[in-house]
Design a protein around this motif. Structure first.
Motif, PDB file in Angstrom:
ATOM      1  N   HIS A 294      22.331 -44.139 -25.052  1.00  0.00           N
ATOM      2  CA  HIS A 294      22.568 -42.752 -25.441  1.00  0.00           C
ATOM      3  C   HIS A 294      24.051 -42.453 -25.648  1.00  0.00           C
ATOM      4  CE1 HIS A 294      18.512 -40.768 -24.598  1.00  0.00           C
ATOM      5  NE2 HIS A 294      18.331 -42.047 -24.305  1.00  0.00           N
ATOM      6  N   ASN A 295      24.891 -42.893 -24.708  1.00  0.00           N
ATOM      7  CA  ASN A 295      26.320 -42.620 -24.837  1.00  0.00           C
ATOM      8  C   ASN A 295      26.926 -43.336 -26.036  1.00  0.00           C
ATOM      9  OD1 ASN A 295      25.817 -45.045 -23.570  1.00  0.00           O
ATOM     10  ND2 ASN A 295      27.610 -44.955 -22.250  1.00  0.00           N
ATOM     11  N   GLN A 296      26.412 -44.528 -26.365  1.00  0.00           N
ATOM     12  CA  GLN A 296      26.897 -45.251 -27.539  1.00  0.00           C
ATOM     13  C   GLN A 296      26.477 -44.555 -28.829  1.00  0.00           C
ATOM     14  OE1 GLN A 296      25.075 -49.039 -26.554  1.00  0.00           O
ATOM     15  NE2 GLN A 296      27.039 -49.911 -25.903  1.00  0.00           N
ATOM     16  N   VAL A 297      25.282 -43.964 -28.831  1.00  0.00           N
ATOM     17  CA  VAL A 297      24.830 -43.195 -29.994  1.00  0.00           C
ATOM     18  C   VAL A 297      25.745 -41.999 -30.221  1.00  0.00           C
ATOM     19  CG1 VAL A 297      22.972 -41.730 -30.888  1.00  0.00           C
ATOM     20  CG2 VAL A 297      22.424 -43.910 -29.802  1.00  0.00           C
ATOM     21  N   ALA A 298      26.063 -41.267 -29.145  1.00  0.00           N
ATOM     22  CA  ALA A 298      26.941 -40.097 -29.255  1.00  0.00           C
ATOM     23  C   ALA A 298      28.324 -40.491 -29.768  1.00  0.00           C
ATOM     24  CB  ALA A 298      27.048 -39.407 -27.893  1.00  0.00           C
ATOM     25  N   LEU A 299      28.878 -41.576 -29.234  1.00  0.00           N
ATOM     26  CA  LEU A 299      30.206 -42.024 -29.660  1.00  0.00           C
ATOM     27  C   LEU A 299      30.186 -42.540 -31.099  1.00  0.00           C
ATOM     28  CD1 LEU A 299      31.352 -43.870 -26.402  1.00  0.00           C
ATOM     29  CD2 LEU A 299      32.229 -41.703 -27.293  1.00  0.00           C
ATOM     30  N   THR A 300      29.125 -43.246 -31.469  1.00  0.00           N
ATOM     31  CA  THR A 300      29.024 -43.786 -32.830  1.00  0.00           C
ATOM     32  C   THR A 300      28.959 -42.675 -33.864  1.00  0.00           C
ATOM     33  OG1 THR A 300      27.880 -45.772 -32.044  1.00  0.00           O
ATOM     34  CG2 THR A 300      27.641 -45.217 -34.378  1.00  0.00           C
TER      35      THR A 300
END
Length: 389
Positions: A294-300
Motif C-alpha cells: 500500500h505505501n509503495q502504491v501511494a509513493l509510486t
C-alpha cells in the motif's frame, strides 16, 4: 507567518483529534470490514475525514482575517456542505440521485456565488471566450465528475492523502506567488489537516477517511484547480508565474483520478458493464496485483503525479495544443505499460503456484499418510495379540 501558523494549527488539532476519533469509532463499532472491493485486512475505523475537515476549519477560522473570510465564504460554505454529504453517506448510504443533489448545492455556491468557473478555453482550439451558461455547465460537470473521481481513487492506505498533499502544496505556493493569499492559506491549512491524518492512515492504516474525507478533499482540490486554471489562463505574464497551457496544468494536478476514471469507463463500457458498477479494476488494484504494498502504491502514484506537474511547469511557455495531447499520450502509454506488467506478474505468480492436480496429489498423500498410521498400529496390536495367544 500566518500561513505557517494556520498550517501548524490544523496539523496540531488533527494530530490530537484523530486518535480520539479512532477510539470512539471502535467503541461504537463503526468499522469497515474487509472483503469485496476492500483490500485491507481486518476491520478498520472509517470517517477519518471528520478530523481532517474539523482541524482545517479550526486553523482557517483562527488565522483568516475578516476580509479573507468574506472573500472565501462561498468556498468555505460549499466545503462544509460537501462534508455533510459525505458524512451522511458514511452514516446512512445515499442513493446516486440523492448524492447528486447533495453535491450540486456546493457546486452552485462556488460557481454562481463565488464565480469560480472555467470562463473560457484560453485559446485552446482557437476559442477564447465561451457563453456564461456554457461556462457554468462545463464547470458544474467538471466539479461533480472530478470530485467523485477522487472519491473512487481512495482505495489504498495513504493514497488519497498523498495525492492531495502534492496538489495542495504546489497550489498553495502558486497562489501565494500570484497574490491570492487567501486561497494559499486555505491550501496550506488543508495540507496540515491531511498530514496529521496521514500519520494514522499510512500503511498499515489505523483509520480510513471514508466518503466524509474523500468527497471533501475531492471537492476542495477540484475547485482550487478550477480557480488555478482560470487564473493562469486569464492573467498577464507580469502578475506571476503564468502557464500558457492551463488545461494541461489542470490535467496534471488531477492526472491520477482523471486517468483512472476514463480508463474504468472505457473498459467497462467495452465489456458491456455499467461504468458505475464497483469492482477491483482501479489503478491501485493493478499496482497491488503487481506485488506493491500500500505505501509503495501511494509513493509510486504520488511520484507519477509530481513528474506530470514538473513537466507542465518546465514547459510553461508551451500552449495546450502541444502540452495537453503530450500529457494525455504519456498517461495512456504509462497505463498500457502498467497493464502489461500486471498481466506478466500475474502469469509469473500463477506459474510459481502449484497446479490443481499437484494440490490434489499433495492432499491425497497427506490423507493416505494419516490413514496409514492407525492401520499400522492396528496390525501391530493384532500381531501382538496373536503371539500372546
Amino acid at each position: 507567518m500566518t500561513i505557517f501558523l494556520s498550517t501548524a494549527t490544523s496539523f496540531f488539532f488533527g494530530f490530537l483529534m484523530t486518535p480520539v476519533l479512532i477510539m470512539i469509532l471502535k467503541r461504537i463499532n463503526f468499522m469497515e470490514a474487509s472483503g469485496g472491493r476492500k483490500i485491507h485486512a481486518g476491520s478498520i475505523p472509517s470517517m477519518g475525514g471528520i478530523a481532517i475537515v474539523f482541524a482545517s476549519f479550526l486553523g482557517l477560522f483562527a488565522w483568516l482575517s475578516f476580509d479573507q473570510i468574506v472573500e472565501t465564504r462561498y468556498f468555505l460554505v460549499g466545503l462544509g456542505i460537501m462534508f455533510s454529504v459525505g458524512l451522511r453517506d458514511d452514516l446512512i448510504e445515499l442513493t446516486a440521485f440523492q448524492k447528486l443533489i447533495g453535491q450540486s448545492i456546493p457546486a452552485f455556491f462556488v460557481i454562481v456565488m463565488a464565480d469560480i468557473r472555467i470562463s473560457g478555453l484560453y485559446g485552446f482550439l482557437g476559442i477564447y471566450e465561451i457563453p456564461y451558461l456554457a461556462s457554468v455547465l462545463l464547470t458544474f460537470v467538471a466539479i461533480l465528475v472530478l470530485t467523485n473521481s477522487f472519491n473512487l481513487i481512495d482505495g489504498a492506505d495513504g493514497l488519497a492523502g498523498s495525492l492531495s498533499l502534492v496538489t495542495l502544496t504546489i497550489l498553495g505556493f502558486w497562489f501565494y506567488t500570484v497574490g491570492m493569499v487567501s486561497y494559499s492559506l486555505i491550501s496550506f491549512t488543508l495540507v496540515g489537516g491531511v498530514l496529521a491524518f496521514l500519520v494514522f492512515n499510512w500503511h498499515p492504516a489505523k483509520i480510513f477517511m471514508g466518503d466524509t474525507g474523500s468527497l471533501s478533499l475531492g471537492f476542495a482540490l477540484t475547485v482550487l484547480v478550477v480557480l488555478f486554471v482560470d487564473k493562469t489562463g486569464t492573467m498577464a505574464p507580469w502578475e506571476g508565474l503564468k502557464l500558457h497551457a492551463p488545461f494541461a496544468a489542470g490535467l496534471a494536478f488531477l492526472i491520477v483520478p482523471v486517468y483512472d476514471t476514463v480508463r474504468i469507463f472505457i473498459k467497462r463500457s467495452m465489456k458491456g458493464k455499467s461504468p458505475l458498477k464497483p469492482d477491483k479494476s482501479h489503478v491501485h488494484h493493478f499496482l497491488i496485483r503487481m506485488g506493491l504494498r500500500h505505501n509503495q502504491v501511494a509513493l509510486t502514484l504520488g511520484t507519477v503525479k509530481l513528474l506530470f506537474i514538473a513537466l507542465v511547469f518546465l514547459g510553461s511557455s508551451l500552449n495546450d495544443h502541444i502540452l495537453f495531447p503530450t500529457l494525455a499520450l504519456a498517461a495512456v502509454a504509462l497505463g498500457i505499460w502498467m497493464d502489461k506488467q500486471t498481466l506478466r506478474s500475474i502469469k509469473t505468480n500463477c506459474k510459481k503456484m502449484p497446479s490443481l492436480s499437484e494440490k490434489h496429489l499433495r492432499k491425497e498423500r497427506k490423507r493416505l499418510v494419516r490413514r496409514r498410521k492407525p492401520e499400522i498400529s492396528k496390525s501391530v496390536f493384532s500381531d501382538n495379540e496373536i503371539n500372546m495367544n
